[in-house]
Design a protein around this motif. Structure first.
Motif, mmCIF file in Angstrom:
data_model
loop_
_atom_site.group_PDB
_atom_site.id
_atom_site.type_symbol
_atom_site.label_atom_id
_atom_site.label_comp_id
_atom_site.label_asym_id
_atom_site.label_seq_id
_atom_site.Cartn_x
_atom_site.Cartn_y
_atom_site.Cartn_z
ATOM 1 N N ARG A 22 30.924 38.573 37.196
ATOM 2 C CA ARG A 22 31.267 38.703 38.626
ATOM 3 C C ARG A 22 32.682 39.226 38.795
ATOM 4 O O ARG A 22 32.942 40.130 39.586
ATOM 5 N N ASP A 72 31.547 31.611 30.005
ATOM 6 C CA ASP A 72 30.910 31.599 31.322
ATOM 7 C C ASP A 72 30.625 33.054 31.675
ATOM 8 O O ASP A 72 31.374 33.695 32.420
ATOM 9 N N ALA A 119 37.173 33.414 31.861
ATOM 10 C CA ALA A 119 35.746 33.060 31.915
ATOM 11 C C ALA A 119 35.055 33.402 30.600
ATOM 12 O O ALA A 119 34.231 32.637 30.095
ATOM 13 N N LYS A 176 30.170 34.155 35.443
ATOM 14 C CA LYS A 176 31.435 34.229 36.181
ATOM 15 C C LYS A 176 32.248 35.431 35.720
ATOM 16 O O LYS A 176 32.821 36.165 36.533
#
Lengths: 36, 147
Positions: B86, B80, B75, B83
């Motif tokens: 997370r 990203d 990611a 993401k």
């Protein structure tokens, strides 16, 4: 009992990379010496 | 072999899995410069570049942590940040006693900073390391952010 059988292991990394690009999922390559 | 159902589920859900046995595919060992078994490579879906390499055996909770760190690495490669954060935060929280958790804590902070360019994210990460994962190499890396 092993759950390894749930995994659909491929044997062609280049095909896997093509699939990976289509699905935008990374490839996991497992190099093993364990008895099959 | 992966006796943990959690490992199998994660691999099937998040990766395209390929397996090579040392006896059957010596060329693949050379291609990817593999020197020990087991070795797991996580390859980026876009260009096939190596995102993470895991060498040697790990118990299931550490191994799941490494797989999720690898997803976070991919990611990050694609910028990203949400993401990535997370994945890394989940590694840090799900099994906090693991080595992977300390690394997840670190990279969660990096991902948060990368998204915002707000240095307070790094400072907060350094503060969190004063409360857990002390003494780890990741805590040492984060110590520079204390300010």
């Amino acid at each position: 009992m092993s759950d390894d059988s749930q995994i659909k292991w491929g044997k062609d990394v280049d095909q896997a990379l093509r699939t990976a690009k289509q699905q935008q999922r990374p490839v996991l390559v497992d190099f093993t010496a364990a008895p099959s | 072999m992966y006796p943990s159902p959690n490992v199998a589920r994660l691999i099937e859900a998040e990766f395209i899995p390929v397996r090579f046995h040392i006896k059957d595919n010596p060329g693949m060992w050379h291609r990817f410069d593999v020197r020990w078994t087991p070795t797991i490579l996580i390859l980026d879906w876009d260009d096939g570049s190596e995102a993470r390499r895991v060498e040697g055996f790990l118990p299931a909770d550490e191994f799941v942590g490494q797989l999720e760190l690898g997803l976070g690495d991919v990611a990050i490669e694609h910028k990203d940040w949400a993401k990535a954060q997370r994945y890394f935060a989940h590694v840090a929280e799900a099994n906090p006693e693991t080595d992977a958790a300390a690394e997840g804590e670190y990279w969660a902070g990096v991902a948060k900073y990368s998204a915002s360019h707000d240095a307070s994210a790094l400072k907060e990460t350094a503060r969190r390391f004063t409360q857990r994962h002390q003494g780890t190499s990741w805590a040492k890396r984060a110590s520079v952010w204390k300010g």
